[in-house]
Design an enzyme around this catalytic site. Structure first.
Site, PDB file in Angstrom:
ATOM      1  N   GLY A   1      -2.451  -5.467 -88.053  1.00  0.00           N
ATOM      2  CA  GLY A   1      -1.227  -5.580 -88.849  1.00  0.00           C
ATOM      3  C   GLY A   1      -0.446  -4.277 -88.862  1.00  0.00           C
TER       4      GLY A   1
ATOM      5  N   ASP B   1      -9.606  -9.243 -87.058  1.00  0.00           N
ATOM      6  CA  ASP B   1      -8.275  -9.728 -87.465  1.00  0.00           C
ATOM      7  C   ASP B   1      -8.094 -11.136 -86.919  1.00  0.00           C
ATOM      8  OD1 ASP B   1      -5.327 -10.042 -87.656  1.00  0.00           O
ATOM      9  OD2 ASP B   1      -5.378  -7.905 -88.148  1.00  0.00           O
ATOM     10  N   ASN B   2      -7.578 -12.034 -87.754  1.00  0.00           N
ATOM     11  CA  ASN B   2      -7.331 -13.400 -87.269  1.00  0.00           C
ATOM     12  C   ASN B   2      -5.912 -13.570 -86.723  1.00  0.00           C
ATOM     13  OD1 ASN B   2      -5.773 -13.469 -89.539  1.00  0.00           O
ATOM     14  ND2 ASN B   2      -6.745 -15.258 -90.466  1.00  0.00           N
TER      15      ASN B   2
ATOM     16  N   VAL C   1     -11.819 -13.100 -91.854  1.00  0.00           N
ATOM     17  CA  VAL C   1     -12.789 -12.449 -92.739  1.00  0.00           C
ATOM     18  C   VAL C   1     -13.240 -13.358 -93.887  1.00  0.00           C
ATOM     19  CG1 VAL C   1     -12.096 -10.077 -92.237  1.00  0.00           C
ATOM     20  CG2 VAL C   1     -10.978 -11.307 -94.116  1.00  0.00           C
TER      21      VAL C   1
ATOM     22  N   LYS D   1      -8.112 -16.692-100.273  1.00  0.00           N
ATOM     23  CA  LYS D   1      -9.418 -16.586 -99.602  1.00  0.00           C
ATOM     24  C   LYS D   1      -9.639 -15.181 -99.031  1.00  0.00           C
ATOM     25  CE  LYS D   1     -10.873 -20.212 -97.161  1.00  0.00           C
ATOM     26  NZ  LYS D   1     -10.810 -21.373 -96.226  1.00  0.00           N
TER      27      LYS D   1
ATOM     28  N   LYS E   1     -22.486  -3.221 -97.653  1.00  0.00           N
ATOM     29  CA  LYS E   1     -23.779  -3.104 -98.346  1.00  0.00           C
ATOM     30  C   LYS E   1     -24.933  -3.171 -97.343  1.00  0.00           C
ATOM     31  CE  LYS E   1     -26.522  -5.487-101.884  1.00  0.00           C
ATOM     32  NZ  LYS E   1     -27.325  -6.507-101.219  1.00  0.00           N
TER      33      LYS E   1
ATOM     34  N   TYR F   1      -1.279 -13.835-104.587  1.00  0.00           N
ATOM     35  CA  TYR F   1      -1.495 -12.500-104.021  1.00  0.00           C
ATOM     36  C   TYR F   1      -2.003 -11.542-105.100  1.00  0.00           C
ATOM     37  CZ  TYR F   1      -0.295  -8.147-101.488  1.00  0.00           C
ATOM     38  OH  TYR F   1      -0.322  -6.921-100.870  1.00  0.00           O
TER      39      TYR F   1
HETATM   40  P1  NAD Z   1       0.251  -7.204 -92.315  1.00  0.00           P
HETATM   41  O1  NAD Z   1       0.501  -8.645 -92.581  1.00  0.00           O
HETATM   42  O2  NAD Z   1       1.085  -6.526 -91.271  1.00  0.00           O
HETATM   43  O3  NAD Z   1      -1.271  -6.950 -91.982  1.00  0.00           O
HETATM   44  C1  NAD Z   1      -2.309  -7.730 -92.476  1.00  0.00           C
HETATM   45  C2  NAD Z   1      -3.281  -8.031 -91.358  1.00  0.00           C
HETATM   46  O4  NAD Z   1      -4.366  -8.805 -91.871  1.00  0.00           O
HETATM   47  C3  NAD Z   1      -2.641  -8.840 -90.212  1.00  0.00           C
HETATM   48  O5  NAD Z   1      -2.969  -8.256 -88.975  1.00  0.00           O
HETATM   49  C4  NAD Z   1      -3.273 -10.220 -90.374  1.00  0.00           C
HETATM   50  O6  NAD Z   1      -3.348 -10.940 -89.161  1.00  0.00           O
HETATM   51  C5  NAD Z   1      -4.628  -9.869 -90.964  1.00  0.00           C
HETATM   52  N1  NAD Z   1      -5.257 -10.958 -91.724  1.00  0.00           N
HETATM   53  C6  NAD Z   1      -4.715 -11.687 -92.722  1.00  0.00           C
HETATM   54  N2  NAD Z   1      -5.622 -12.565 -93.213  1.00  0.00           N
HETATM   55  C7  NAD Z   1      -6.761 -12.370 -92.495  1.00  0.00           C
HETATM   56  C8  NAD Z   1      -8.048 -12.957 -92.517  1.00  0.00           C
HETATM   57  N3  NAD Z   1      -8.369 -13.948 -93.361  1.00  0.00           N
HETATM   58  N4  NAD Z   1      -8.982 -12.530 -91.634  1.00  0.00           N
HETATM   59  C9  NAD Z   1      -8.681 -11.525 -90.754  1.00  0.00           C
HETATM   60  N5  NAD Z   1      -7.488 -10.940 -90.689  1.00  0.00           N
HETATM   61  C10 NAD Z   1      -6.529 -11.349 -91.557  1.00  0.00           C
HETATM   62  O7  NAD Z   1       0.413  -6.459 -93.729  1.00  0.00           O
HETATM   63  P2  NAD Z   1       0.392  -4.906 -94.091  1.00  0.00           P
HETATM   64  O8  NAD Z   1       1.671  -4.577 -94.729  1.00  0.00           O
HETATM   65  O9  NAD Z   1      -0.067  -4.099 -92.933  1.00  0.00           O
HETATM   66  O10 NAD Z   1      -0.712  -4.886 -95.229  1.00  0.00           O
HETATM   67  C11 NAD Z   1      -2.042  -4.432 -94.987  1.00  0.00           C
HETATM   68  C12 NAD Z   1      -2.811  -4.369 -96.297  1.00  0.00           C
HETATM   69  O11 NAD Z   1      -2.160  -3.449 -97.180  1.00  0.00           O
HETATM   70  C13 NAD Z   1      -2.863  -5.704 -97.025  1.00  0.00           C
HETATM   71  O12 NAD Z   1      -4.139  -5.849 -97.595  1.00  0.00           O
HETATM   72  C14 NAD Z   1      -1.819  -5.559 -98.096  1.00  0.00           C
HETATM   73  O13 NAD Z   1      -2.121  -6.358 -99.211  1.00  0.00           O
HETATM   74  C15 NAD Z   1      -1.875  -4.077 -98.403  1.00  0.00           C
HETATM   75  N6  NAD Z   1      -0.598  -3.600 -98.951  1.00  0.00           N
HETATM   76  C16 NAD Z   1       0.487  -3.426 -98.166  1.00  0.00           C
HETATM   77  C17 NAD Z   1       1.688  -2.978 -98.730  1.00  0.00           C
HETATM   78  C18 NAD Z   1       2.921  -2.713 -97.907  1.00  0.00           C
HETATM   79  O14 NAD Z   1       3.942  -2.293 -98.483  1.00  0.00           O
HETATM   80  N7  NAD Z   1       2.931  -2.896 -96.614  1.00  0.00           N
HETATM   81  C19 NAD Z   1       1.743  -2.740-100.116  1.00  0.00           C
HETATM   82  C20 NAD Z   1       0.618  -2.971-100.880  1.00  0.00           C
HETATM   83  C21 NAD Z   1      -0.568  -3.386-100.305  1.00  0.00           C
END
Ligand code: NAD
Length: 317
Positions: free
Chosen positions: A17, A38-39, A62, A96, A110, A150
């Site tokens: 991501g 990553d899915n 995951v 999930k 763990k 979320y």
């Molecule tokens: P993103 O959507 O670009 O990245 C998330 C990644 O997780 C993607 O590659 C997606 O394919 C993967 N993914 C989703 N569900 C999955 C699963 N069940 N199994 C495996 N892979 C899975 O989003 P991002 O902005 O890069 O966010 C990354 C993390 O940071 C997230 O946990 C998000 O909640 C957190 N976050 C981001 C922000 C932001 O401003 N970008 C702010 C707060 C928190």
């Protein structure tokens, strides 16, 4: 870059991501061995194409059991849909990823005796009644509104992470990430910066929700990754397992961001006002005192500079 990452085996969920791929860049640069799970639901293989043959990228959800052979030193759990557009169209996978996914990632940590880092979010504060938001604030979240999938998934993930710390003595870290932007964000993911940049470049209207007086603090991704790695490598002990806010410092209105984007792109795009999403926070601003004291971290890239770098990246593509 902290020395202890060299030679470490790091499992990064969500590593394909936006933020995850920048974390992987830094881990590889620090000579860690990286396995990405990553899915590809909201991420892209292309984000990691430059590491082909160097890292292992597994197409794995995951929410299903995680098996990784051999030693693992670090588990960084970032997998989750993260933009409102994504988690509103993927409500159950989002719940999930935060619940089953966090459980599986903690289980891996763990089993391997690894240090665990959770990518949590400022959304745990909901539409906050306290400004700026310190980590001690419990938040103002609507559990049954559309964003609840979320916000509550992340609140549950934090609770589960601390339960593993308290009951299994797992070494854990929790980053509460505020709005972050930069290269590799999808232009269709609905978040402020890529949406405005794409619209301005195309000469289309910049769509502002409501009157645009709602505020955000925006953090450039390089700063955020510095903070995440500082938290990950901070020595164990004291209260390092408790949540730490990481985000930008300059509180700006959404209209300010629109004006800046128009200026930087040289665009004549109009601003168009649309509906405010349900439970959209009016103000967002991290209290970064704890990050400064614990990690010596503070963001350094100005909004104008970060937007320029992001624009350059989009234009180079
Ligand atoms: P993103 O959507 O670009 O990245 C998330 C990644 O997780 C993607 O590659 C997606 O394919 C993967 N993914 C989703 N569900 C999955 C699963 N069940 N199994 C495996 N892979 C899975 O989003 P991002 O902005 O890069 O966010 C990354 C993390 O940071 C997230 O946990 C998000 O909640 C957190 N976050 C981001 C922000 C932001 O401003 N970008 C702010 C707060 C928190």
């Amino acid at each position: 870059m902290p020395d202890q990452l060299a030679g470490a085996v790091a499992v990064v969920t969500g590593g394909a991501g936006f933020i995850g791929s920048h974390v992987v860049d830094r881990l590889v640069a620090a000579e860690a061995r990286v396995v990405v799970l990553d899915n590809l639901r909201t991420g892209r293989r292309a984000n990691l194409a430059h590491h082909e043959g160097v890292i292992e990228l597994r197409d794995h959800d995951v929410s299903d059991h995680i098996e990784v052979a051999g030693d693992v030193d670090l588990v960084l759990h970032l997998a989750s849909p993260a933009s409102p557009v994504d988690y509103l169209r993927l409500p159950i996978p989002t719940l999930k990823a935060g619940s089953l996914g966090t459980h599986n990632a903690l289980g891996l940590a763990k089993a391997k005796g690894a240090r665990f880092l959770l990518a949590s979010t400022s959304e745990v504060y909901g539409d906050p009644a306290v400004h700026p938001q310190p980590e001690s604030y419990w938040g103002n979240v609507n559990p049954v509104g559309p964003r609840g999938v979320y916000d509550e998934a992340k609140r549950f993930a934090e609770a589960l992470t601390l339960a593993y710390h308290r009951h299994h003595d797992l070494d854990v870290r929790i980053a509460r990430i505020f709005n972050t932007y930069g290269p590799r964000m999808r232009v269709d993911d609905g978040r402020l910066v890529p949406s405005f940049l794409a619209a301005a470049e195309a000469g289309e209207p910049l769509e502002v929700h409501g009157d645009g007086s709602q505020t955000r603090t925006l953090c450039y991704v390089d700063d955020l990754v510095d903070g995440l790695l500082a938290l990950l490598t901070a020595p164990a002990g004291d209260d390092v397992h408790l949540p730490v806010n990481l985000g930008g410092t300059d509180e700006v209105t959404v209209l300010d961001v629109a004006s800046l984007v128009r200026r930087l792109t040289g665009s004549a795009s109009e601003v168009e006002h649309g509906e405010r999403p349900v439970d959209d926070p009016q103000r967002r601003c991290p209290d970064l005192t704890r990050a400064g004291q614990l990690l010596g971290w503070a963001p350094t890239v100005s909004l104008e500079d970060g937007l320029r770098r992001t624009l350059d990246w989009y234009r180079s593509r």
